[in-house]
Design a protein around this motif. Structure first.
Motif, PDB file in Angstrom:
ATOM      1  N   UNK A  44      34.286  23.062  42.179  1.00  0.00           N
ATOM      2  CA  UNK A  44      35.803  23.763  41.910  1.00  0.00           C
ATOM      3  C   UNK A  44      36.802  22.920  42.731  1.00  0.00           C
ATOM      4  N   UNK A  45      36.852  21.677  42.692  1.00  0.00           N
ATOM      5  CA  UNK A  45      37.859  20.920  43.121  1.00  0.00           C
ATOM      6  C   UNK A  45      39.079  20.988  42.327  1.00  0.00           C
ATOM      7  N   UNK A  46      39.045  20.684  41.016  1.00  0.00           N
ATOM      8  CA  UNK A  46      40.042  20.512  40.265  1.00  0.00           C
ATOM      9  C   UNK A  46      40.862  21.890  40.171  1.00  0.00           C
ATOM     10  N   UNK A  47      39.996  22.825  39.899  1.00  0.00           N
ATOM     11  CA  UNK A  47      40.541  24.210  39.896  1.00  0.00           C
ATOM     12  C   UNK A  47      41.467  24.518  41.085  1.00  0.00           C
ATOM     13  N   UNK A  48      40.876  24.332  42.475  1.00  0.00           N
ATOM     14  CA  UNK A  48      41.460  24.717  43.685  1.00  0.00           C
ATOM     15  C   UNK A  48      42.656  23.843  43.765  1.00  0.00           C
ATOM     16  N   UNK A  49      42.821  22.711  43.249  1.00  0.00           N
ATOM     17  CA  UNK A  49      43.929  21.792  43.525  1.00  0.00           C
ATOM     18  C   UNK A  49      45.079  22.014  42.381  1.00  0.00           C
ATOM     19  N   UNK A  50      44.563  22.692  41.273  1.00  0.00           N
ATOM     20  CA  UNK A  50      45.492  22.934  40.125  1.00  0.00           C
ATOM     21  C   UNK A  50      45.507  21.752  39.221  1.00  0.00           C
ATOM     22  N   UNK A  51      44.732  20.825  39.382  1.00  0.00           N
ATOM     23  CA  UNK A  51      44.652  19.536  38.465  1.00  0.00           C
ATOM     24  C   UNK A  51      44.054  19.462  37.265  1.00  0.00           C
ATOM     25  N   UNK A  52      44.636  18.723  36.308  1.00  0.00           N
ATOM     26  CA  UNK A  52      43.948  18.987  34.846  1.00  0.00           C
ATOM     27  C   UNK A  52      43.033  17.924  34.633  1.00  0.00           C
ATOM     28  N   UNK A  53      43.153  16.833  35.092  1.00  0.00           N
ATOM     29  CA  UNK A  53      41.895  15.770  35.041  1.00  0.00           C
ATOM     30  C   UNK A  53      41.541  15.098  36.384  1.00  0.00           C
ATOM     31  N   UNK A  54      40.379  14.724  36.556  1.00  0.00           N
ATOM     32  CA  UNK A  54      39.550  14.152  37.576  1.00  0.00           C
ATOM     33  C   UNK A  54      39.436  12.804  37.516  1.00  0.00           C
TER      34      UNK A  54
ATOM     35  N   UNK B  62      29.985   2.593  42.242  1.00  0.00           N
ATOM     36  CA  UNK B  62      31.316   2.643  42.190  1.00  0.00           C
ATOM     37  C   UNK B  62      31.975   2.654  40.686  1.00  0.00           C
ATOM     38  N   UNK B  63      33.090   3.392  40.446  1.00  0.00           N
ATOM     39  CA  UNK B  63      33.661   3.134  39.214  1.00  0.00           C
ATOM     40  C   UNK B  63      34.604   1.951  39.125  1.00  0.00           C
ATOM     41  N   UNK B  64      34.847   1.305  38.225  1.00  0.00           N
ATOM     42  CA  UNK B  64      35.340   0.011  38.087  1.00  0.00           C
ATOM     43  C   UNK B  64      37.020   0.407  38.091  1.00  0.00           C
ATOM     44  N   UNK B  65      37.616  -0.348  38.977  1.00  0.00           N
ATOM     45  CA  UNK B  65      39.081  -0.040  39.173  1.00  0.00           C
ATOM     46  C   UNK B  65      40.007   0.047  37.892  1.00  0.00           C
ATOM     47  N   UNK B  66      39.558  -1.121  37.235  1.00  0.00           N
ATOM     48  CA  UNK B  66      40.481  -1.207  35.980  1.00  0.00           C
ATOM     49  C   UNK B  66      40.307  -0.016  34.886  1.00  0.00           C
ATOM     50  N   UNK B  67      39.073   0.423  34.916  1.00  0.00           N
ATOM     51  CA  UNK B  67      38.792   1.967  34.308  1.00  0.00           C
ATOM     52  C   UNK B  67      39.376   2.818  34.876  1.00  0.00           C
ATOM     53  N   UNK B  68      39.496   3.043  36.178  1.00  0.00           N
ATOM     54  CA  UNK B  68      40.116   4.267  36.823  1.00  0.00           C
ATOM     55  C   UNK B  68      41.688   4.079  36.243  1.00  0.00           C
ATOM     56  N   UNK B  69      42.145   2.901  36.364  1.00  0.00           N
ATOM     57  CA  UNK B  69      43.603   2.878  36.241  1.00  0.00           C
ATOM     58  C   UNK B  69      44.012   3.078  34.723  1.00  0.00           C
ATOM     59  N   UNK B  70      43.064   2.675  33.784  1.00  0.00           N
ATOM     60  CA  UNK B  70      43.320   3.101  32.213  1.00  0.00           C
ATOM     61  C   UNK B  70      43.061   4.544  32.044  1.00  0.00           C
ATOM     62  N   UNK B  71      42.546   5.285  32.965  1.00  0.00           N
ATOM     63  CA  UNK B  71      42.394   6.800  32.717  1.00  0.00           C
ATOM     64  C   UNK B  71      43.500   7.572  33.466  1.00  0.00           C
ATOM     65  N   UNK B  72      44.116   6.802  34.571  1.00  0.00           N
ATOM     66  CA  UNK B  72      45.404   7.179  35.113  1.00  0.00           C
ATOM     67  C   UNK B  72      46.422   7.148  34.014  1.00  0.00           C
ATOM     68  N   UNK B  73      46.532   5.914  33.333  1.00  0.00           N
ATOM     69  CA  UNK B  73      47.535   5.644  32.459  1.00  0.00           C
ATOM     70  C   UNK B  73      47.618   6.646  31.171  1.00  0.00           C
ATOM     71  N   UNK B  74      46.429   7.049  30.797  1.00  0.00           N
ATOM     72  CA  UNK B  74      46.111   7.940  29.696  1.00  0.00           C
ATOM     73  C   UNK B  74      46.649   9.419  30.280  1.00  0.00           C
ATOM     74  N   UNK B  75      46.286   9.846  31.617  1.00  0.00           N
ATOM     75  CA  UNK B  75      46.718  11.061  32.003  1.00  0.00           C
ATOM     76  C   UNK B  75      48.503  10.895  32.039  1.00  0.00           C
ATOM     77  N   UNK B  76      49.121   9.939  32.516  1.00  0.00           N
ATOM     78  CA  UNK B  76      50.521   9.968  32.541  1.00  0.00           C
ATOM     79  C   UNK B  76      50.878   9.902  31.162  1.00  0.00           C
ATOM     80  N   UNK B  77      50.404   9.208  30.348  1.00  0.00           N
ATOM     81  CA  UNK B  77      50.970   9.201  28.869  1.00  0.00           C
ATOM     82  C   UNK B  77      50.851  10.556  28.115  1.00  0.00           C
TER      83      UNK B  77
END
Length: 419
Positions: free
Chosen positions: A195-205, A329-344
């Motif tokens: 329930x973390x995303x719902x409690x924070x009101x965020x769309x993507x983790x 651990x998730x690869x930092x470069x993949x994490x950043x690609x996901x973040x960029x997708x969220x931003x776009x």
């Protein structure tokens, strides 16, 4: 680099696929029962393979029973991979695992319809028996236990028979192992199951990694005796000691700095009679955190507390590990690609660990790995009322599509200009 692409998944088609797959193994309460190797599993696997072929993929089944759909790229290998599983728990929902598989197929459909070939091939993988032994993902990472009895089913069906049913082959299980030269990166979309995303009101983790899990069996030995004739000060009550152990586990999880969780999930009392002082208690403890050092520290502190509890209650307390996994651990470069997708896509996001196991945990042992979470209503999963809205499913699928497009650029540049 910001991901900017006009490509988007077909929301109606994606959610229709989820609904159609949920009809296979549907329970009267609208839950889904599709156990690995069952007739329902076989039927679902056939349906998914048909969808893969229609999306322009070639399909093969490896020795571990994994379904691998490959959409060709401009170069033969390595691939960008995605996927999850379609088997369920005995009374599960329609989103766990399924969303990752069907969103992967939907992403490939979009590429196929637009006649786009990425530099890398795209693989969509349906991992075998994720809810049971995780044999599909473990075979890919090369960590399958060699003893076939380890994978025996509760109905006593052998793993040899089970794999044969789905097109696998236990005798050739080693051939399912993959390497970084086969898969450049793996990204898995999954419902959060919390329930973390719902409690924070965020769309993507944006998943930072999959936690370490340490499980222990604790056995407390006291002295069974008559509940009426044994004075309180003369008792060696194993259940009283057990209650203190449970409170100690809870205290360590709540009051040690960090994000750890710890659970006493199973408890057996012997002889379990109303008129007998309990003489023995068995319980399990599950400790999880993204930091391996932190998990080990909690376990060490618990052992010290067990000694004190044993002394105070005149009991004997033994603790023995029966499961220990390291964090992936998730690869930092993949994490950043996901973040960029969220931003776009103008979607809110946050970073978070995965406290549940996933196929990505094994794949991350041999190649770059990342995960995308979408919310689960009320944090419910592994239940018939598991729910992620059509809009949330579509948002996750679009983030997956954009992430794959971005990673294709990143890994193409990396191959041309090796570090």
């Amino acid at each position: 680099m910001t991901v900017i692409s006009p490509l988007a998944v077909n929301s109606d088609r994606l959610n229709r696929s989820i609904a159609n797959l949920a009809e296979i193994g549907k329970l009267p309460n609208s839950g889904v029962r599709r156990l690995a190797y069952s007739q329902e599993d076989l039927q679902a696997r056939q349906l998914v393979q048909g969808w893969m072929i229609k999306a322009g993929m070639t399909v093969r089944i490896d020795a571990a029973g994994n379904i691998i759909g490959t959409y060709p790229g401009q170069q033969p290998a390595p691939a960008l991979a995605t996927g999850s599983h379609i088997d369920t728990v005995p009374s599960g929902g329609r989103y766990d695992g399924v969303l990752g598989v069907l969103a992967g197929i939907e992403a490939v459909r979009v590429l196929h319809e637009n006649r786009i070939a990425l530099t890398h091939p795209v693989e969509v993988i349906v991992f075998a028996d994720e809810e049971g032994t995780m044999i599909g993902a473990k075979a890919m990472s090369g960590s399958v236990v060699k003893d076939p009895e380890y994978y025996s089913r509760r109905d006593r069906a052998s793993i040899q028979t089970c794999l044969q049913l789905i097109g696998g082959n236990w005798d050739k299980i080693a051939t399912a192992k993959r390497t970084r030269s086969d898969i450049a990166a793996y990204v898995e979309l999954h419902v959060e199951q919390g329930g973390v995303l719902e409690s924070l009101g965020r769309e993507i983790g944006v998943v930072e990694g999959i936690v370490s899990q340490h499980r222990y069996k604790i056995t407390i030995t006291g002295c069974p005796n008559h509940a009426g004739t044994t004075p309180m000060h003369q008792r060696q009550d194993a259940l009283v000691a057990g209650a203190q152990v449970i409170l100690a586990v809870n205290d360590l999880a709540k009051n040690t700095p960090g994000q750890q969780v710890a659970t006493v999930g199973a408890l057996n009392v012997f002889p379990n009679a109303a008129n007998i002082v309990p003489g023995r208690v068995e319980m399990t403890v599950d400790i999880r955190d993204l930091s391996q050092t932190h998990v080990e520290g909690i376990a060490e502190e618990l052992e010290e507390r067990l000694k004190a509890i044993a002394s105070a209650t005149q009991t004997e307390i033994a603790i023995a590990p029966f499961l220990q996994t390291i964090p992936t651990l998730a690869t930092p470069q993949i994490q950043q690609a996901i973040v960029q997708a969220c931003l776009s896509l103008k979607l809110t996001h946050c970073t978070m660990p995965s406290r549940a196991s996933h196929d990505a945990q094994e794949i991350g042992h041999f190649t770059d790995m990342g995960m995308i979470f979408v919310p689960s209503k009320a944090g419910i999963s592994h239940a018939e009322n598991e729910y992620t809205s059509p809009e949330q499913c579509t948002q996750g699928a679009n983030v997956l599509l954009q992430t794959l497009l971005h990673l294709d650029q990143i890994y193409t540049a990396r191959s041309r200009f090796p570090s």
